[in-house]
Design a protein around this motif. Structure first.
Motif, PDB file in Angstrom:
ATOM      1  N   GLU A 299       2.822  14.061  -9.725  1.00 30.54           N
ATOM      2  CA  GLU A 299       4.045  13.092 -10.733  1.00 30.54           C
ATOM      3  C   GLU A 299       4.973  12.919 -10.252  1.00 30.54           C
ATOM      4  OE1 GLU A 299       5.097  14.673 -14.532  1.00 30.54           O
ATOM      5  OE2 GLU A 299       2.474  14.377 -14.971  1.00 30.54           O
ATOM      6  N   GLN A 300       5.606  13.419  -9.230  1.00 33.53           N
ATOM      7  CA  GLN A 300       6.347  12.391  -8.253  1.00 33.53           C
ATOM      8  C   GLN A 300       5.777  11.779  -7.172  1.00 33.53           C
ATOM      9  OE1 GLN A 300       8.031  15.984  -5.429  1.00 33.53           O
ATOM     10  NE2 GLN A 300       9.787  14.227  -5.086  1.00 33.53           N
ATOM     11  N   ILE A 301       4.196  12.170  -6.509  1.00 37.49           N
ATOM     12  CA  ILE A 301       3.861  10.941  -5.650  1.00 37.49           C
ATOM     13  C   ILE A 301       3.887  10.009  -6.120  1.00 37.49           C
ATOM     14  CG2 ILE A 301       1.574  12.173  -5.222  1.00 37.49           C
ATOM     15  CD1 ILE A 301       1.306  11.574  -2.526  1.00 37.49           C
ATOM     16  N   LEU A 302       2.713  10.361  -7.357  1.00 35.09           N
ATOM     17  CA  LEU A 302       2.507   8.908  -7.878  1.00 35.09           C
ATOM     18  C   LEU A 302       3.639   8.147  -8.503  1.00 35.09           C
ATOM     19  CD1 LEU A 302      -0.588  10.454  -9.941  1.00 35.09           C
ATOM     20  CD2 LEU A 302      -0.848   9.047  -8.748  1.00 35.09           C
ATOM     21  N   GLY A 303       4.956   8.586  -8.779  1.00 34.48           N
ATOM     22  CA  GLY A 303       6.272   7.747  -9.402  1.00 34.48           C
ATOM     23  C   GLY A 303       6.308   7.211  -8.566  1.00 34.48           C
TER      24      GLY A 303
ATOM     25  N   ASP B  72       5.314  -1.017  -7.097  1.00 39.50           N
ATOM     26  CA  ASP B  72       4.392  -1.568  -7.568  1.00 39.50           C
ATOM     27  C   ASP B  72       3.460  -1.709  -6.591  1.00 39.50           C
ATOM     28  OD1 ASP B  72       4.480  -2.720  -9.750  1.00 39.50           O
ATOM     29  OD2 ASP B  72       6.331  -3.444  -9.099  1.00 39.50           O
ATOM     30  N   SER B  73       2.348  -1.626  -6.401  1.00 40.24           N
ATOM     31  CA  SER B  73       1.824  -2.091  -5.027  1.00 40.24           C
ATOM     32  C   SER B  73       0.504  -1.089  -5.574  1.00 40.24           C
ATOM     33  CB  SER B  73       1.637  -1.540  -3.732  1.00 40.24           C
ATOM     34  OG  SER B  73       0.715  -1.672  -3.112  1.00 40.24           O
ATOM     35  N   VAL B  74      -0.493  -1.761  -4.810  1.00 41.87           N
ATOM     36  CA  VAL B  74      -1.881  -0.350  -4.633  1.00 41.87           C
ATOM     37  C   VAL B  74      -2.759  -0.691  -3.860  1.00 41.87           C
ATOM     38  CG1 VAL B  74      -2.984  -1.156  -7.597  1.00 41.87           C
ATOM     39  CG2 VAL B  74      -3.068  -3.036  -6.237  1.00 41.87           C
ATOM     40  N   ARG B  75      -2.032  -0.788  -2.792  1.00 44.43           N
ATOM     41  CA  ARG B  75      -2.617  -0.675  -1.194  1.00 44.43           C
ATOM     42  C   ARG B  75      -2.535   1.005  -1.011  1.00 44.43           C
ATOM     43  NH1 ARG B  75      -3.488  -5.537  -2.552  1.00 44.43           N
ATOM     44  NH2 ARG B  75      -5.367  -4.227  -2.526  1.00 44.43           N
ATOM     45  N   PHE B  76      -3.834   0.853   0.192  1.00 42.83           N
ATOM     46  CA  PHE B  76      -3.702   2.288   0.471  1.00 42.83           C
ATOM     47  C   PHE B  76      -2.642   2.614   1.228  1.00 42.83           C
ATOM     48  CE2 PHE B  76      -5.252   6.151   3.208  1.00 42.83           C
ATOM     49  CZ  PHE B  76      -5.438   6.824   2.440  1.00 42.83           C
TER      50      PHE B  76
ATOM     51  N   ILE C 182      -1.857   3.621 -11.372  1.00 45.13           N
ATOM     52  CA  ILE C 182      -1.901   4.802 -11.810  1.00 45.13           C
ATOM     53  C   ILE C 182      -3.161   5.591 -11.396  1.00 45.13           C
ATOM     54  CG2 ILE C 182      -1.351   7.242 -12.855  1.00 45.13           C
ATOM     55  CD1 ILE C 182       1.093   6.023 -11.631  1.00 45.13           C
ATOM     56  N   ARG C 183      -3.992   4.329 -12.085  1.00 40.27           N
ATOM     57  CA  ARG C 183      -5.567   5.610 -11.337  1.00 40.27           C
ATOM     58  C   ARG C 183      -5.355   5.150  -9.747  1.00 40.27           C
ATOM     59  NH1 ARG C 183      -9.005   3.290 -16.233  1.00 40.27           N
ATOM     60  NH2 ARG C 183     -10.832   4.586 -14.860  1.00 40.27           N
ATOM     61  N   VAL C 184      -5.288   4.011  -9.581  1.00 35.62           N
ATOM     62  CA  VAL C 184      -5.723   4.251  -8.036  1.00 35.62           C
ATOM     63  C   VAL C 184      -5.224   4.809  -7.073  1.00 35.62           C
ATOM     64  CG1 VAL C 184      -5.699   2.361  -6.428  1.00 35.62           C
ATOM     65  CG2 VAL C 184      -6.388   1.211  -8.062  1.00 35.62           C
ATOM     66  N   GLY C 185      -3.658   5.195  -7.897  1.00 34.55           N
ATOM     67  CA  GLY C 185      -2.788   6.211  -7.601  1.00 34.55           C
ATOM     68  C   GLY C 185      -3.702   7.746  -7.115  1.00 34.55           C
ATOM     69  N   GLY C 186      -4.245   7.810  -8.293  1.00 39.34           N
ATOM     70  CA  GLY C 186      -5.648   8.880  -8.442  1.00 39.34           C
ATOM     71  C   GLY C 186      -6.213   8.754  -7.534  1.00 39.34           C
ATOM     72  N   LEU C 187      -6.711   7.841  -7.450  1.00 37.93           N
ATOM     73  CA  LEU C 187      -7.787   8.351  -6.662  1.00 37.93           C
ATOM     74  C   LEU C 187      -7.554   7.983  -4.819  1.00 37.93           C
ATOM     75  CD1 LEU C 187     -11.121   6.570  -6.251  1.00 37.93           C
ATOM     76  CD2 LEU C 187      -9.940   4.553  -6.002  1.00 37.93           C
ATOM     77  N   TYR C 188      -6.260   7.484  -4.651  1.00 37.16           N
ATOM     78  CA  TYR C 188      -6.006   7.310  -3.553  1.00 37.16           C
ATOM     79  C   TYR C 188      -5.544   9.526  -2.941  1.00 37.16           C
ATOM     80  CZ  TYR C 188      -5.892   2.763  -2.827  1.00 37.16           C
ATOM     81  OH  TYR C 188      -6.176   1.662  -2.551  1.00 37.16           O
ATOM     82  N   LEU C 189      -4.931   9.967  -4.164  1.00 35.79           N
ATOM     83  CA  LEU C 189      -4.903  10.990  -4.045  1.00 35.79           C
ATOM     84  C   LEU C 189      -6.456  12.084  -4.068  1.00 35.79           C
ATOM     85  CD1 LEU C 189      -2.506  13.219  -4.015  1.00 35.79           C
ATOM     86  CD2 LEU C 189      -2.566  13.246  -7.088  1.00 35.79           C
TER      87      LEU C 189
END
Lengths: 383, 350
Positions: free
Chosen positions: B13-17, B23-27, B74-81
């Motif tokens: 949650e910290q890294i996704l937060g 405010d970005s979806v870039r890898f 967040i879902r993009v973040g989850g995918l990257y994670l």
């Protein structure tokens, strides 16, 4: 979503979903489940072969309509190097927690490891065994093409629990875990389950300890059944097999239970089953030795799985039961159990073979005193 | 592995937060945060059996953020994670990400959305995972063995990550309102046919409140208005920057104390004090404006008496020690101010 599922109930019935969240799923048919997956995926997705790297890049560039430069940039940005948390030229030691960690997981792990270091016992027997088992099961490559696990096959993880003893409550549920493919029959699952009650030798042998017969109960009483979702699967491979389920079915019928049906164990493949993932079912043998059976996972095969068909059913977890030792030497595992024994400190009492003979018989092999002796098989016989 | 669950969740949650704040979806952005946090280290020190179980746990946890009800970002973040965790795991034999059949359509929808929005990196990462054969195609997302949890911890997924706008229309829509009013009118008709006219006015046999439907409608509308106002407000606050809006001394001071506290008590203090303060303000003004939302009663799982006592005693004694220390030194100079400070400190610590 809800409307769509109403329209074609046939196809969604076999998409497993939670019946109770995080506990078990709704019932579904294993083979239909497999077909649902295969229908959704491209053949390349579940094949064990790797696609060529360049083809992948080219396909992607074409699909998304990006130029070669953008593609190269994208590859650079998304490469593993961009995630590296240490300088390029030095490889960190991944076996130790790095100093002054900031992630809460690492803080917790450090705390645990420091605690563990403070203990006197540093080695965990279970860890050792688990690693040993892992070594045995890893990457079994088939020798011939025939032994190769077919692509798109399902693998089921099955937990078989030991008969419960409620005398002592324990959070640990001793069990063995098996990996099986969908083409296995239930009879093969039965043969893969090791239980000491199959090994018992019946009868009293105090007079003739050397004459203990080789007949173990596995060969004497061959009947057994599995119970999945209202169906009893009986073992009928041998003429001696009795139908043990009929009694239960009739009993249930007399008491207005929902009707149960019967099927044959050796004709039922695992893919033919309808079951709930995570739901306890029953395996019963030797009349009343009852094991819980839980299918914890159903999935398609993966290239990293053991691909040698011959190695299945594959044992991936085994509980090591502590063994009961001889009452005299406390070294060897008990082989004999005596009752009504004046020489023994307790009734019943366990002896290893050597101590048993030394105590109970003279040099000529004559019985000393009155006692009853039974052969004993320890629960940890399969360790 | 159970005892790592909380910590792993907190770290994810910290890294996704932090990713959300950007405010970005870039890898690229994600990778920067990853490196800043040294997230690869999360696997260090877990060897052999423990390591295998840990990878399973963290992949399962991260998988949760890749699915709805979380917002697209967040879902993009989850995918990257997931991708980063999969690539960085230290096991000799990699563990795969378990994707359940029921979630596959959602994943495909996600891919389509990403393609439509031309988020090339997100699509690339997803296809790359497929290419690497990083998925196990399974029936259920986790292994299930009929373990009923004794004290079920309600999965408190981070509220901020949710896609909030979608909840209300799902529950209350025009169909439901129509249905409700239809049932109501039918019921009143039936009732009037059964009872003689004078008894009809007896409200005790009413099925629902007389004007429930319009009331419900107006409440929903009010809620929307309030939400909009709140959103614009937070947007304004963001635009104007953190410093200018908190011109007053008090809020500055509160922030200072909060930062000291957060340093002192580790990660216990979640939102910074200034934020909390502002939120309260917004709530207050909105409750004046009209919609009366009584907070739903939720059961709070309090720690045991022993744990609480230990906590409290620890904090108080610490503050007390500090406080007496300062007073002893500075009693000669400025007594009044220090007393006030101690008081506020003590109040805050409570």
């Amino acid at each position: 979503m809800a409307a769509a599922s109403k329209q074609n109930t046939d196809s969604t019935v076999n998409i497993p979903d939670y019946e109770e969240t995080n506990v078990n799923s709704k019932p579904f048919h294993v083979d239909s489940f497999r077909n649902e997956w295969l229908r959704r995926l491209k053949p390349g997705d579940w094949s064990h072969q790797h696609e060529d790297e360049d083809t992948f890049d080219a396909n992607f560039a074409e699909d998304m309509g990006v130029s070669a430069e953008t593609m190269a940039e994208l590859k650079a940005v998304c490469s593993v190097d961009s995630l590296r948390c240490h300088p390029k030229d030095q490889q960190p030691d991944t076996d130790v927690v790095p100093p002054d960690p900031r992630l809460s997981t690492l803080i917790q792990r450090k705390k645990k490891q420091d605690y563990r270091a403070s203990l006197k016992i540093t080695k965990n027997r279970h860890d050792l065994y688990a690693d040993e088992l892992e070594r045995l099961t890893v990457g079994g490559q088939p020798e011939t093409e025939e032994d190769k696990l077919p692509e798109g096959e399902v693998i089921l993880t099955i937990n078989v629990y030991y008969p419960a003893s409620f005398a002592k409550f324990n959070y640990i549920r001793p069990h063995t875990s098996l990996l099986m493919t969908g083409s296995h029959t239930l009879a093969e699952l039965r043969d893969a389950i090791c239980c000491v009650s199959d090994l018992q030798v019946l009868g009293e042998f105090s007079g003739t300890p050397d004459m203990a017969p080789d007949f173990i109960s596995k060969e004497l009483y061959k009947s057994a059944f599995f119970f999945f979702e209202g169906v009893f699967y009986n073992d009928t491979r041998f003429p001696e097999c009795k139908d043990m389920s009929m009694t239960i079915i009739e009993w249930a019928k007399a008491r207005n239970f929902p009707p149960y049906s019967q099927a044959v164990m050796e004709d039922t493949r695992l893919v033919d089953l309808k079951l709930k993932v995570g739901f306890p079912y029953l395996y019963c043998h030797q009349g009343d030795c009852e094991h819980l059976v839980i299918v914890t996972d159903v999935r398609l095969t993966h290239e990293t799985d053991c691909l040698n068909k011959k190695l299945y059913p594959l044992l991936i977890h085994k509980h090591r039961i502590s063994t009961q030792k001889c009452a005299v030497c406390h070294v060897f595992i008990g082989r004999w159990l005596t009752t009504k024994d004046r020489l023994a400190p307790s009734d019943p009492c366990l002896f290893c073979d050597k101590c048993f003979r030394m105590l109970h018989y003279d040099a000529e092999g004559n019985k000393l005193g009155d006692f009853l002796a039974y052969s004993f098989v320890d629960r940890g016989a399969f360790n | 592995m159970e005892n790592y669950r909380e910590q792993v969740k907190a770290d994810c949650e910290q890294i996704l937060g932090r990713f959300q704040e950007k405010d970005s979806v870039r890898f690229q952005v994600f990778a920067t945060i990853w490196r800043e946090m040294n997230f690869s280290h999360i696997f260090y020190g877990a060897v052999k059996r423990e390591g295998r179980a840990f990878v399973r746990l963290i992949l399962d946890t991260a998988y949760g953020y890749f699915l709805p009800p979380f917002s697209f970002q967040i879902r993009v973040g989850g995918l990257y994670l997931l991708y980063s965790l999969y690539q960085c795991q230290t096991n000799a034999r990699r563990k795969q990400i378990r994707v359940a059949l029921k979630d596959w359509d959602v994943v495909k929808k996600f891919e389509k959305d990403a393609v439509d929005a031309q988020h090339v990196d997100a699509v690339y990462i997803l296809r790359r995972l497929m290419f690497l054969k990083a998925f196990h195609f399974t029936a259920m997302p986790t292994l299930l063995d009929y373990q009923k949890r004794r004290n079920v911890v309600k999965s408190t997924f981070c509220e901020n990550f949710m896609d909030r706008s979608s909840h209300l229309p799902e529950i209350i829509n025009t169909e439901l309102l129509e249905e409700l009013s239809n049932v109501h009118t039918m019921y009143t008709e039936l009732k009037s046919s059964v009872f003689p006219p004078p008894q009809q006015t007896d409200s005790s046999v009413d099925l629902i409140h007389r004007d429930m439907v319009p009331q419900l409608l107006s409440t929903v509308k009010d809620f929307y208005k309030w939400r909009q106002r709140k959103d614009t407000r937070t947007a304004e606050a963001k635009d104007s920057g953190e410093g200018t809006s908190s011109g007053q001394e008090s809020s500055k001071r509160a922030r200072l104390i909060a930062s000291i506290k957060s340093k002192a008590y580790g990660e216990a203090a979640e939102a910074s004090k200034s934020r909390r303060h502002r939120q309260v303000e917004v709530n207050f003004s909105s409750s004046e404006a009209g919609p009366s939302f009584k907070p739903v009663y939720t059961r709070i799982n309090r720690p045991s008496l022993k744990a609480r006592t230990k906590d409290n005693v620890h904090i108080i004694s610490k503050v007390w020690k500090d406080a007496t220390g300062t007073t002893n030194v500075s009693r000669l100079t400025s007594l009044e101010l220090d007393r006030a400070e101690i008081k506020s400190l003590r109040e805050n610590s409570k």
